[in-house]
Enzyme design. Structure first.
Site, PDB file in Angstrom:
ATOM      1  N   ASN A 306      98.152  15.308  -0.877  1.00 32.20           N
ATOM      2  CA  ASN A 306      98.248  14.568   0.406  1.00 32.20           C
ATOM      3  C   ASN A 306      99.067  15.014   1.527  1.00 32.20           C
ATOM      4  O   ASN A 306      99.459  14.276   2.487  1.00 32.20           O
ATOM      5  CB  ASN A 306      98.637  13.262  -0.047  1.00 32.20           C
ATOM      6  N   HIS A 308     102.427  15.762   1.351  1.00 33.64           N
ATOM      7  CA  HIS A 308     103.452  15.116   1.174  1.00 33.64           C
ATOM      8  C   HIS A 308     104.556  15.887   0.320  1.00 33.64           C
ATOM      9  O   HIS A 308     104.257  16.274  -0.603  1.00 33.64           O
ATOM     10  CB  HIS A 308     103.195  13.740   0.796  1.00 33.64           C
ATOM     11  N   CYS A 343     108.915  13.250   5.149  1.00 35.35           N
ATOM     12  CA  CYS A 343     109.107  14.497   5.844  1.00 35.35           C
ATOM     13  C   CYS A 343     107.926  15.425   5.718  1.00 35.35           C
ATOM     14  O   CYS A 343     107.180  15.109   4.780  1.00 35.35           O
ATOM     15  CB  CYS A 343     110.450  15.161   5.649  1.00 35.35           C
TER      16      CYS A 343
END
Length: 405
Positions: A306, A308, A343
């Protein structure tokens, strides 16, 4: 960090202690976890004739088309051996023979809710997923015990396996069908893990996991790690997930359509297996932290499907600001994480830590339990997560060198 959790197939109640009711249907006696095993079929024999000429051989691409339907360990092992030693047509014919041999067996396993890929299985009407995992050589640290990061990887893996075996997984990393239509994914909001004893190399660990509602817009998931031989509890973990829009990266409420889709697969309780630590985790800054590590940034391999940053990478960053001399004498007993913001690849972070219990940063030799508060933040000061770790003094009498190679 973004792993999914979707599970079983009807409601079940939980005990007041927060653990599932595993009572068997025979005389109301509690199930013996150490007696439940799973595995793969044994040997398989394939007969074929090596009589085709080279002009009749299939292309490697066509041979691979057949190989993609192989799911069990013995099948994969057999076809791998054939690929290494035989012609393409032999591989194709043999693969078809293997599939024919296992067609009925596969149907039988599926009817019993068994996972042909992992050997896992669904229990309690499909509400609990159980899988045995072996501690592999690349999952251990210098003390020959499973690392904390490897343990967290198994949390994610078993959660996704339950999603897959129940048929709820669709496009994306564990998203349901309705979630995929709305570009929604699961993200971890909080995670609390307690490790009583780390398994060692070659140990087999039995993992149970299940899911339940947590508030109006959260989903809770719990795990129990046990020694498969003795039934001893090795670790517990509990987490809360929320939905996030994959495109806007904003959190989302659980719509009625998605709630209706998931609800039949939830345990009927809101009792996590680990009681939440009600103490507030400190907000650290440069002036209050004992240790600071700067210039941390994710690499390409730190991103999940994803896009991430993976959950284990956050753990690595937290531990960067813990003194090495301390980690040599203490082991990580518990960790609580509160995620504030994600982040990305361009982020540059700081890891801050402060000893808050059991001693001070100058002297901790006489204390058996030490606590740290942690914070990850961007260089501009914006918080990514807060965390707390509990450390216990290592047993210096334990021997880690009694291994036979």
């Amino acid at each position: 960090m973004m792993f999914s959790l979707i599970l079983p197939s009807s409601s079940k109640t939980m005990s007041l202690s927060g653990t599932p009711d595993y009572s068997s249907s025979v005389g109301g006696r509690r199930a013996d976890f150490s007696t439940i095993t799973s595995g793969f079929p044994g040997k398989v024999r394939v007969q074929t004739i090596l009589s085709k000429t080279r002009s009749s051989l299939q292309s490697p691409a066509k041979s691979m088309k057949h190989e993609t339907y192989i799911t069990s360990a013995p099948e994969r092992k057999l076809v791998k051996q054939l690929c290494a030693s035989s012609t393409p047509s032999f591989v194709a014919d043999s693969t078809r023979a293997v599939n024919g041999k296992y067609q009925k067996l596969t149907e039988d396993w599926e009817s019993k809710k068994l996972d042909l890929i992992t050997g896992g299985r669904l229990l309690q009407d499909g509400l609990v997923y159980r899988q045995n995992v072996s501690v592999r050589s690349f999952e251990i640290g210098g003390d020959r015990k499973m690392s904390f990061g490897a343990l967290l990887n198994h949390l994610q893996d078993t959660a996704l396996n339950q999603s897959r075996i129940t048929g709820l997984i669709a496009d994306g990393f564990g998203s349901t069908r309705e979630m995929s239509r709305n570009n929604l994914i699961w993200v971890v909001s909080t995670l609390h893990t307690v490790v009583d004893r780390y398994p060692t190399w070659t140990d087999v660990v039995e993992v149970d996991t299940w899911m339940y509602a947590s508030g109006k817009n959260g989903l809770g998931r719990d795990w129990i790690f046990r020694d498969s031989k003795t039934g001893e509890t090795l670790a517990n973990a509990t987490s809360v997930y929320v939905m996030m829009n994959k495109k806007t990266r904003r959190l989302s409420k659980i719509a009625k359509e998605m709630r209706d889709e998931i609800e039949p697969y939830l345990m009927d309780c809101e009792c996590p297996i680990i009681n939440k630590d009600s103490r507030k985790i400190l907000k650290l800054d440069v002036s209050t932290a004992d240790q600071i590590c700067t210039g941390l940034s994710p690499g390409w391999n730190d991103m999940d499907i994803n896009q991430h940053v993976s959950n284990v990478k956050y753990i690595d960053w937290i531990l960067e600001s813990v003194p090495r001399s301390f980690m040599e004498r203490y082991y990580l007993n518990a960790m609580t994480l509160e995620y504030k913001k994600e982040c990305d690849m361009d982020s540059v972070l700081q890891s801050l830590s402060k000893m808050v219990g059991g001693g001070n940063s100058d002297s901790f030799s006489a204390n058996k339990v030490i606590e740290y508060d942690h914070m990850l933040r961007l260089e501009n000061g914006r918080e990514i997560l807060r965390g707390r770790t509990v450390w216990k003094l290592k047993d210096t009498n334990s021997c880690v060198n009694n291994y036979i190679y």
